[in-house]
Write a protein that holds these residues in place. Structure first.
Motif, PDB file in Angstrom:
ATOM      1  N   GLU A 272      -4.428  11.482   3.985  1.00  0.00           N
ATOM      2  CA  GLU A 272      -4.967  10.220   3.470  1.00  0.00           C
ATOM      3  C   GLU A 272      -4.263   9.813   2.189  1.00  0.00           C
ATOM      4  O   GLU A 272      -3.922   8.638   1.993  1.00  0.00           O
ATOM      5  CB  GLU A 272      -6.467  10.376   3.236  1.00  0.00           C
ATOM      6  N   THR A 276      -2.056   6.393   1.658  1.00  0.00           N
ATOM      7  CA  THR A 276      -2.226   5.409   0.587  1.00  0.00           C
ATOM      8  C   THR A 276      -0.914   5.167  -0.142  1.00  0.00           C
ATOM      9  O   THR A 276      -0.533   4.026  -0.433  1.00  0.00           O
ATOM     10  CB  THR A 276      -3.294   5.906  -0.397  1.00  0.00           C
ATOM     11  N   THR A 279       1.309   3.120   2.137  1.00  0.00           N
ATOM     12  CA  THR A 279       0.878   1.718   2.223  1.00  0.00           C
ATOM     13  C   THR A 279       1.269   0.949   0.970  1.00  0.00           C
ATOM     14  O   THR A 279       1.729  -0.198   1.046  1.00  0.00           O
ATOM     15  CB  THR A 279      -0.635   1.657   2.422  1.00  0.00           C
ATOM     16  N   THR A 280       1.094   1.604  -0.199  1.00  0.00           N
ATOM     17  CA  THR A 280       1.494   0.927  -1.441  1.00  0.00           C
ATOM     18  C   THR A 280       2.992   0.656  -1.449  1.00  0.00           C
ATOM     19  O   THR A 280       3.447  -0.435  -1.816  1.00  0.00           O
ATOM     20  CB  THR A 280       1.100   1.791  -2.643  1.00  0.00           C
TER      21      THR A 280
END
Length: 382
Positions: A272, A276, A279-280
């Protein structure tokens, strides 16, 4: 006569063929009765009518007639013109005819005698040839028969000698075969005796071996029973050990599952966090890519504007040049049209002048013709 014969023949024919038949002979030709047979060449046609009555009431009518034959009478030999012939001439002619006849007979006799001589000579030669042929063939046949008899006797003697030799050889072979058969028979009897003795010995040996085998089987069975008991004890011990080991393995597996569950939770948390971060990073990359795309679009729009401006300038230049060219072309066309108009007017003027000249000439010619006609009229009246 011929017509009567035909009528009679037809009468007989119809009488035999049809019983209820009536014949009527009409117009019999009797013109040849008073004329001799040598000078009868044509006959009148004979008409024969046959009426047949049947149960149905039908009737048949047949008409027969001979074809007309127009034969020419034989011509008589022409008599000689000179009828005054003397007896001496007749006798000379008869004598000459007799001599010719005798000469012809002599020639015929000579020819016949020559032919008979030839036939006799041919028959004699034929007889000689046949006799010589018969003699030669008889000699050849006798010689052949003698040689054949000699050969046959020699062949028969040779066959007899061969048969004697063959019989002797056969007798020798028969004796040798009988001797061999006796020897084989004695050898077979010896072999049978030895085989029976050996068979009895083999049976005794086999019985002894069977007894020893049964004893060995009993001992093996006893040893196998002891071994089976030992194996059962060892198997029971191994089963207990396997049960304990299985329980230990189950406990170890449970511990491993617990540790694996905790590890999976840690791995999920790590994933996870990585998601993140990714995705950033992706968002930053997308924003930068969007900015770059907008810049590129703006640059391309500027290039398109410049290109359109250039096209407008080129169009204006082309239109200006086209206007200049059009004006020049129109001027050239106007000049050419004016020149053509002038030339056409000149040509029309020239043709009009030619027409006027032709009209003048025609007028002069008409006047001349009128003057000539007037002069001719005056001269004719004068």
């Amino acid at each position: 006569m011929l017509s009567q014969a035909i009528a009679f023949y037809l009468l007989l024919l119809f009488e035999f063929k049809f019983k209820p038949c009536n014949l009527v002979i009409v117009n019999m030709a009797n013109a040849t009765r008073d004329v001799p047979a040598a000078f009868q060449y044509t006959t009148e046609p004979t008409e024969v009518r046959c009426q047949e009555k049947t149960r149905g009431g039908l009737s048949y009518e047949v008409i027969l007639s001979e074809p007309e034959i127009k034969a020419t009478p034989p011509k008589r030999p022409n008599s000689p013109n000179n009828k005054n012939v003397s007896i001496q001439d007749i006798e000379d002619k008869l004598r000459a005819a007799e001599e010719r006849r005798q000469q012809l007979e002599l020639n015929k006799v000579a020819a016949l005698s020559a032919q008979i001589m030839k036939i006799e000579e041919a028959s004699r030669k034929k007889d000689e040839q046949t006799t010589s042929f018969i003699a030669t063939t008889r000699d050849a046949l006798e010689q052949k028969m003698e040689t054949h008899i000699e050969k046959r006797e020699a062949y028969i003697t040779e066959l007899k000698n061969k048969m004697k030799d063959h019989i002797e050889v056969v007798e020798k072979t028969r004796l040798s075969l009988e001797q061999q058969c006796d020897e084989v028979r004695s050898a077979l009897e010896d072999k049978m005796n030895t085989a029976s003795h050996q068979r009895n010995e083999n049976i005794k040996k086999m019985l002894e071996r069977l007894k020893a085998h049964e004893e060995q089987v009993h001992t093996v069975r006893a040893s196998n029973a002891v071994k089976f008991q030992q194996i059962e004890g060892t198997m029971q011990e191994k089963l207990e050990q396997a049960k304990l080991r299985r329980e230990q393995l189950e406990q170890e597996q449970k511990d491993k599952l617990r540790t694996h569950h905790s590890r999976t939770i840690e791995i999920k948390s790590i994933h996870e966090a990585r998601k993140t971060e990714v995705t950033t990073k992706m968002e930053t990359k997308l924003t930068s890519a969007e900015q770059n795309r907008e810049k590129e679009i703006q640059r391309k729009l500027d290039i398109c504007k410049k290109h359109n401006e250039r096209q407008e300038e080129v169009k204006e230049n082309i239109e200006a040049t086209e206007g200049v060219l059009k004006t020049e072309r129109s001027k050239r066309l106007e000049s050419k049209l004016s020149i053509a108009e002038q030339n056409r007017e000149k040509e029309i003027q020239r043709k009009l002048e030619i027409i006027k000249k032709n009209e003048r000439r025609a007028e002069i010619v008409r006047q001349n013709k009128a003057n000539i006609s007037d002069n001719q009229g005056v001269s004719s009246s004068g």
